[in-house]
Design an enzyme around this catalytic site. Structure first.
Site, PDB file in Angstrom:
ATOM      1  N   SER A 162       4.644  -8.195  -1.439  1.00 46.70           N
ATOM      2  CA  SER A 162       3.923  -8.525  -2.672  1.00 46.70           C
ATOM      3  C   SER A 162       3.029  -7.354  -3.058  1.00 46.70           C
ATOM      4  CB  SER A 162       3.120  -9.815  -2.468  1.00 46.70           C
ATOM      5  OG  SER A 162       2.660 -10.307  -3.694  1.00 46.70           O
ATOM      6  N   ASN A 163       2.042  -7.575  -3.886  1.00 42.80           N
ATOM      7  CA  ASN A 163       1.145  -6.498  -4.312  1.00 42.80           C
ATOM      8  C   ASN A 163      -0.243  -7.071  -4.581  1.00 42.80           C
ATOM      9  OD1 ASN A 163       0.976  -7.332  -7.220  1.00 42.80           O
ATOM     10  ND2 ASN A 163       3.194  -7.019  -7.039  1.00 42.80           N
TER      11      ASN A 163
END
Ligand code: CTP
Length: 216
Positions: free
Chosen positions: A21-22
């Site tokens: 993810s980020n």
């Protein structure tokens, strides 16, 4: 306007307990949804996993992966007059998701990644959307040149460009400083401010520009 907004990160599963993810908090997209709803627009918010509450009077669709966000946009875009793509969609996902938790063994582990769907890039070419289209460009160098290139490649009417190399703005921050990039090379810089006040200003610009494109 009937407005579709994508927001937040996506999560791309590696195994049942891990994902790629980020750092996106979803704050910019949620602030845009709230500002648009308060300005009297009908808002559909398609959101990846975030820890903030959805604004009132906004229809919320929760998704996890880029593929789920792609499907939700494909289903809900018809009937919208404008769309803002503020989600930080993962560009790659694991090519294989393990059905069981991956146990550690060797000293290194290589993950094979494959491209995710380019949601914004599909809006004109695959979904045949004719409404007002807004994308974001988060860049660390050559901000305006990259944003103008994205504008024409993805058939956008507006790109909101932000320089993510600067500390305190953009990703996972309460503030942002952006430049609006329009077709024909026109740019409008907006000063650094909270995402809430910036969102109000952005919705006013989008509402004005979209009515210029298709006067009622
Ligand atoms: N976006 C999207 N789907 C993706 C990736 C990005 O809809 N799979 C949208 C984002 O919400 C944003 C815009 O595309 O509005 C810009 O994302 P970015 O990743 O910067 O665009 P790319 O053209 O993929 O640029 P780069 O070549 O810099 O990776």
């Amino acid at each position: 306007m009937r407005l579709l907004i994508t927001a937040g990160p996506t999560r791309e599963p590696i195994d049942p307990v891990r994902f790629l993810s980020n750092r996106s908090s979803g704050r910019m997209g949620y602030a845009l949804a709230e500002a648009a709803s308060k300005a009297g627009h009908e808002v559909l918010l398609i959101s990846g996993p975030v820890s903030i509450l959805p604004p009132a009077n906004v229809e919320l669709i929760r998704v996890e992966t880029a593929r789920e966000m792609f499907d939700a946009v494909r289903i809900h875009l018809p009937g919208c007059t404008a769309a803002i793509f503020s989600a930080a969609v993962a560009d790659y996902r694991p090519a294989h998701t393990a059905s069981q938790k991956i146990k550690k063994s060797a000293t290194t582990l290589t993950l094979e990644l494959e491209r995710t769907e380019d949601i914004l890039g599909s809006v004109r070419s695959h979904f045949a959307f004719t409404g007002f289209l807004v994308g974001f460009a988060a860049e660390t160098e050559n901000l305006i040149a990259h944003a103008q290139d994205k504008l024409s490649r993805k058939g956008c009417d507006l790109i909101i460009a932000n320089d993510v190399s600067q500390p305190g703005i953009g990703f996972d921050s309460a503030e942002n400083e952006v430049t609006l990039c329009l077709p024909g090379g026109q740019t409008i810089p907006l000063p650094r401010q909270s995402k809430t006040t910036l969102a109000r200003e952005l919705i006013a610009h989008i509402s004005r520009l979209s009515s210029l494109k298709s006067p009622k």
